[in-house]
Design an enzyme around this catalytic site. Structure first.
Site, short mmCIF file in Angstrom:
data_model
loop_
_atom_site.label_atom_id
_atom_site.label_comp_id
_atom_site.label_asym_id
_atom_site.label_seq_id
_atom_site.Cartn_x
_atom_site.Cartn_y
_atom_site.Cartn_z
N SER A 28 0.80 -1.22 0.00
CA SER A 28 0.00 0.00 0.00
C SER A 28 0.83 1.27 0.00
O SER A 28 0.35 2.33 -0.41
CB SER A 28 -0.95 0.02 1.21
OG SER A 28 -0.21 -0.03 2.43
N GLY A 62 -1.68 -4.27 1.28
CA GLY A 62 -1.73 -5.41 2.17
C GLY A 62 -0.90 -6.60 1.76
O GLY A 62 -0.94 -7.65 2.40
N ASN A 94 4.51 -5.65 5.31
CA ASN A 94 3.54 -6.69 5.68
C ASN A 94 4.17 -8.07 5.81
O ASN A 94 3.46 -9.07 5.91
CB ASN A 94 2.43 -6.76 4.62
CG ASN A 94 1.67 -5.47 4.49
OD1 ASN A 94 1.20 -4.91 5.48
ND2 ASN A 94 1.57 -4.96 3.27
N ASP A 213 -1.89 7.15 10.04
CA ASP A 213 -1.05 6.28 10.87
C ASP A 213 0.41 6.63 10.60
O ASP A 213 0.70 7.66 10.00
CB ASP A 213 -1.34 4.80 10.59
CG ASP A 213 -1.20 4.45 9.11
OD1 ASP A 213 -0.42 5.13 8.40
OD2 ASP A 213 -1.87 3.51 8.64
N HIS A 216 1.34 5.31 6.17
CA HIS A 216 0.79 5.77 4.90
C HIS A 216 0.81 7.30 4.81
O HIS A 216 0.28 7.98 5.68
CB HIS A 216 -0.64 5.25 4.73
CG HIS A 216 -0.72 3.76 4.77
ND1 HIS A 216 -1.06 3.08 5.92
CD2 HIS A 216 -0.51 2.83 3.81
CE1 HIS A 216 -1.05 1.78 5.68
NE2 HIS A 216 -0.72 1.61 4.40
#
Length: 256
Positions: A28, A62, A94, A213, A216
């Site tokens: 992402s 993801g 991830n 967050d 991102h």
């Protein structure tokens, strides 16, 4: 006129056989739309303005090196590329261990491609998984076999500070560098180039780049991250440096 006609035909043939496209494989932090809620993936949206060749963003939110492999997404790129195309590969956010129940994304710990781990899925099935480097190396070697030019890029940093500097890089940054050595692929330490630029800008401003967050970025932050990658390419030995346009050649030096 005959030499000119021949040259034109030759140019058309070469353009058809040899690609001049940049493909992007990642998560992402690279994908269009980023993580949602005002964030944006910098690759597809921003890096293209600094290149003289088209960009095809095939990053998916993801995903890890393992899940991108297991879902056949690397295979899709491998089947698509032409000789001379570039493929930028950036994973890590991830890929960490998920705990007692496998999440479909975690990799076996370590950089050796022969290491495996047995994990338990949500339905109780035990499966063997491989390391980050196993999945990256397989993709890179398959791309090279097609004549493509892979570039292994380390993951972007999280917005977590220790004093005036960002926190130390996670293990997947070193794994990415090791993978480049294992495969003789170009390496761009994107983590370090972004960190250097962010530290030059300062924590107060950088915090505004993260509306949701610590992973991102906003569109503004995404563009800074794109510029850091371009600077990494220009400071390295990648053939992609020849495809950086005039705008790309003026991106901030980031202290490098």
């Amino acid at each position: 006129m005959r030499p000119l006609q021949f040259s034109a035909i030759f140019f058309v043939i070469v353009s058809f056989v040899y690609g001049q496209t940049v493909y992007l494989a990642g998560d992402s932090t690279m994908a269009p739309g980023g993580g949602g809620n005002g964030t944006d993936g910098w690759w597809g949206q921003y890096v293209g303005q600094y290149l003289s060749v088209p960009v095809v963003n095939m990053a998916i939110a993801g995903r890890s090196a393992r899940s991108y492999s297991d879902e056949g997404r690397f295979t899709t790129i491998i089947d698509t590329v032409k000789s001379g195309d570039f493929v930028v590969i950036e994973f890590g956010h991830n890929d960490g261990t998920s705990g007692a129940v496998d999440n479909g994304r975690q990799d076996a710990v370590g950089s050796d491609t022969t290491i495996t781990s047995t994990v338990t899925t949500s339905n109780g099935t035990n499966i063997d998984i491989h390391t980050f480097n196993f999945y990256i190396d397989n993709a890179v070697n398959s791309l090279k076999a097609k004549g493509a030019i892979p570039i292994i890029s380390s993951q972007t940093p999280d917005n977590i500070w220790s004093g005036d500097v960002l926190s130390a890089p996670p293990r997947f940054v070193s794994y990415a560098q090791i993978a480049s050595g294992q495969t003789a692929a170009t390496y761009v330490d994107h983590f370090d180039y972004v960190a250097t630029q962010f530290e030059s800008i300062g924590e107060t401003t950088v915090n505004t780049y993260y509306p949701m967050d610590h992973t991102h970025t906003s569109p503004t932050g995404a563009n800074v991250v794109a510029q850091a990658f371009v600077r990494g390419v220009l400071c390295g030995n990648s053939a992609l440096a020849q495809k950086i346009n005039s705008a790309g050649k003026t991106v901030p030096l980031s202290g490098k």
